[in-house]
Design an enzyme around this catalytic site. Structure first.
Site, PDB file in Angstrom:
ATOM      1  N   THR A  25      41.838  25.191  79.218  1.00 52.81           N
ATOM      2  CA  THR A  25      40.305  24.993  79.242  1.00 52.81           C
ATOM      3  C   THR A  25      39.806  23.740  78.282  1.00 52.81           C
ATOM      4  O   THR A  25      40.563  23.298  77.453  1.00 52.81           O
ATOM      5  CB  THR A  25      39.569  26.332  79.386  1.00 52.81           C
ATOM      6  N   LEU A  69      38.554  22.601  74.672  1.00 55.39           N
ATOM      7  CA  LEU A  69      39.449  23.110  73.636  1.00 55.39           C
ATOM      8  C   LEU A  69      38.396  22.414  72.596  1.00 55.39           C
ATOM      9  O   LEU A  69      37.455  21.701  72.251  1.00 55.39           O
ATOM     10  CB  LEU A  69      40.513  22.499  73.211  1.00 55.39           C
ATOM     11  N   GLY A 104      48.096  18.236  69.478  1.00 51.21           N
ATOM     12  CA  GLY A 104      49.326  17.921  68.845  1.00 51.21           C
ATOM     13  C   GLY A 104      49.542  18.463  67.337  1.00 51.21           C
ATOM     14  O   GLY A 104      50.484  19.028  67.123  1.00 51.21           O
ATOM     15  N   ARG A 106      30.499  26.564  80.481  1.00 49.68           N
ATOM     16  CA  ARG A 106      31.944  26.084  80.185  1.00 49.68           C
ATOM     17  C   ARG A 106      32.664  27.336  79.435  1.00 49.68           C
ATOM     18  O   ARG A 106      31.885  28.047  78.804  1.00 49.68           O
ATOM     19  CB  ARG A 106      31.948  24.792  79.187  1.00 49.68           C
ATOM     20  N   TYR A 117      40.341  10.821  84.269  1.00 47.06           N
ATOM     21  CA  TYR A 117      41.347  11.528  83.674  1.00 47.06           C
ATOM     22  C   TYR A 117      41.957  12.528  84.359  1.00 47.06           C
ATOM     23  O   TYR A 117      43.283  12.845  84.154  1.00 47.06           O
ATOM     24  CB  TYR A 117      40.452  12.276  82.301  1.00 47.06           C
ATOM     25  N   LEU A 164      43.977  16.527  68.057  1.00 46.96           N
ATOM     26  CA  LEU A 164      43.610  17.961  68.013  1.00 46.96           C
ATOM     27  C   LEU A 164      44.663  18.894  68.695  1.00 46.96           C
ATOM     28  O   LEU A 164      44.992  19.916  67.739  1.00 46.96           O
ATOM     29  CB  LEU A 164      42.268  18.135  69.000  1.00 46.96           C
ATOM     30  N   HIS A 168      33.685  15.541  72.856  1.00 49.52           N
ATOM     31  CA  HIS A 168      33.192  16.824  73.615  1.00 49.52           C
ATOM     32  C   HIS A 168      32.171  17.417  73.265  1.00 49.52           C
ATOM     33  O   HIS A 168      31.676  17.372  71.971  1.00 49.52           O
ATOM     34  CB  HIS A 168      34.555  17.666  74.152  1.00 49.52           C
ATOM     35  N   GLY A 196      51.740  12.743  70.107  1.00 50.60           N
ATOM     36  CA  GLY A 196      50.423  13.030  69.685  1.00 50.60           C
ATOM     37  C   GLY A 196      50.069  14.175  68.765  1.00 50.60           C
ATOM     38  O   GLY A 196      48.983  14.968  68.607  1.00 50.60           O
ATOM     39  N   HIS A 197      50.913  13.902  67.753  1.00 55.90           N
ATOM     40  CA  HIS A 197      50.791  15.150  66.540  1.00 55.90           C
ATOM     41  C   HIS A 197      49.645  14.980  65.559  1.00 55.90           C
ATOM     42  O   HIS A 197      49.293  15.769  64.891  1.00 55.90           O
ATOM     43  CB  HIS A 197      52.330  15.018  65.749  1.00 55.90           C
ATOM     44  N   SER A 202      44.637  19.496  81.796  1.00 54.67           N
ATOM     45  CA  SER A 202      43.377  19.926  81.601  1.00 54.67           C
ATOM     46  C   SER A 202      42.655  20.578  82.536  1.00 54.67           C
ATOM     47  O   SER A 202      43.010  20.273  83.779  1.00 54.67           O
ATOM     48  CB  SER A 202      42.281  18.518  81.131  1.00 54.67           C
ATOM     49  N   SER A 203      41.665  21.464  82.312  1.00 53.33           N
ATOM     50  CA  SER A 203      41.223  22.273  83.532  1.00 53.33           C
ATOM     51  C   SER A 203      40.187  21.385  84.404  1.00 53.33           C
ATOM     52  O   SER A 203      39.770  21.788  85.487  1.00 53.33           O
ATOM     53  CB  SER A 203      40.114  23.317  83.112  1.00 53.33           C
ATOM     54  N   CYS A 204      39.883  20.150  83.926  1.00 54.97           N
ATOM     55  CA  CYS A 204      39.125  19.187  84.900  1.00 54.97           C
ATOM     56  C   CYS A 204      39.827  18.573  86.117  1.00 54.97           C
ATOM     57  O   CYS A 204      39.551  17.929  87.100  1.00 54.97           O
ATOM     58  CB  CYS A 204      38.674  17.918  84.286  1.00 54.97           C
ATOM     59  N   LYS A 246      46.189  13.390  85.169  1.00 57.77           N
ATOM     60  CA  LYS A 246      46.657  14.621  84.909  1.00 57.77           C
ATOM     61  C   LYS A 246      47.359  15.364  85.829  1.00 57.77           C
ATOM     62  O   LYS A 246      48.267  16.002  85.835  1.00 57.77           O
ATOM     63  CB  LYS A 246      45.651  15.377  83.889  1.00 57.77           C
TER      64      LYS A 246
END
Ligand code: GDP
Length: 309
Positions: A165, A167, A17, A210, A137, A15, A180, A11-12, A108-110, A141
């Site tokens: 959190t 990003l 990666g 958030r 999601y 955001l 987002h 995933g480079h 992810s924090s979710c 995760k």
């Protein structure tokens, strides 16, 4: 992780990666293995197996994922659960098969229950029901964390997980509806300013809270943990402070120079009321974020202007 180590960043171009790539390059790493989606479909089990067998990476940063904001999560929920489960299962399994020395999985924090006590400690995982708007999601995760833990338990793999959190920063996706809140509002406020509009409409009530972390700070934390952390439990990565969405909207209006008014469309979902990470664990390991929100938003807006002229 020696400077010549063979490191696969999955995933480079995303955001996260791309920030990890910037960090590794800045630290002098020269042997990065990178594949675009056209070159390697990470949801394809055989393709991932063949790639790992041919390349034999020593370290893996698993930053590839199907991502998006509150609307995208809801609308594309089948794609969110399927693609994320496939990507992480394929990469984690192949990493075991090819004896990868260490893998870092990004969640992810979710993943935390909607009504868990705030700030969210690592050990509140799986203690309650999830927020419905990002359940697909979150389930994927959580499965990723468990994959890392089970491969560690059964096979002794040094696979670790981190939970960032919300990003933002350079390399973000500025889609008007699917991104987002920060990139969506950077775009909406900028366009309103350019078109001379008197009002910008934001989603929900503006009251949810958030926490936001600048993505290069996240990359620094991942880099640090790749060197120092070798435990089964995932690690929260955030700032330890949060704001209301209303406050965020006002900050973005100021950053972009929009002078009109802000209104709220409460027919759109608010999502979870608060998602503030407890940062005791990472702080006790000696890491803290560097970039405050005001400064980070300024850099993000410059990135937007450069990439979307
Ligand atoms: P979440 O943290 O998973 O809820 O993801 P988002 O970043 O998509 O949304 C965060 C909060 O910002 C939610 O309460 C949204 O309702 C609110 N919000 C306000 N305006 C927007 C917008 O234009 N796009 C998005 N994605 N969220 C918005």
């Amino acid at each position: 992780m020696e400077k010549s180590a063979k490191i696969f960043i999955a995933g480079h171009l995303g955001l996260v990666g791309s920030a990890i790539k910037r960090r590794l390059e800045a630290e002098g790493y020269t042997n990065l293995i990178l594949r675009t989606l056209d070159e390697l479909d990470l949801t394809n089990q055989q393709a991932v197996r063949d790639f790992f067998a041919a390349e034999q990476p020593q370290y893996v940063f698993l930053a590839a994922a199907k991502v998006g904001g509150i609307r995208a999560n809801n609308v594309y929920s089948a794609q969110f659960i399927y693609e994320n489960l496939m990507i992480e299962s394929n990469i984690i399994h192949s990493s075991w098969e090819q004896k990868v020395k260490k893998l870092l999985f990004l969640g992810s924090s979710c993943i935390y229950p909607k009504l868990a006590p705030q700030p969210l400690k690592e050990d509140c995982l799986l203690t309650g029901l999830l927020e419905p708007t990002n359940e697909a999601y979150a389930i994927a995760k959580i499965a990723g964390i468990k994959l890392c833990q089970m491969y560690r338990k059964q096979y002794g793999c040094n696979f670790i997980s981190v939970m960032p959190t919300n990003l933002y920063g350079p390399g973000d996706t500025y889609h008007p509806e699917d991104s987002h809140v920060i990139p969506a509002l950077i775009r909406r406020f900028h366009e309103a300013k350019m078109q001379g509009l008197a009002e910008v409409v934001c989603w929900g009530t503006g009251s949810p809270r958030r926490e936001f972390l600048y993505v290069d700070d996240l990359a620094h934390a991942c880099y640090t943990l790749m060197h120092t952390y070798n435990e089964a439990e995932h690690v929260n990565i955030g700032t330890g402070a949060d704001q209301t969405i209303k406050e965020i909207a006002e900050m973005i209006a100021e950053t972009t120079g929009f002078k009109g008014s802000i209104s709220w469309d409460s027919s759109k979902p608010d999502g979870t009321p608060q998602k503030l990470l407890d940062m005791s664990k990472l702080h006790s390991l000696g890491w803290r974020h560097k970039t405050e929100l005001k400064e980070g938003l300024k850099i993000a807006y410059e990135d937007f202007l450069k990439r979307y002229p």
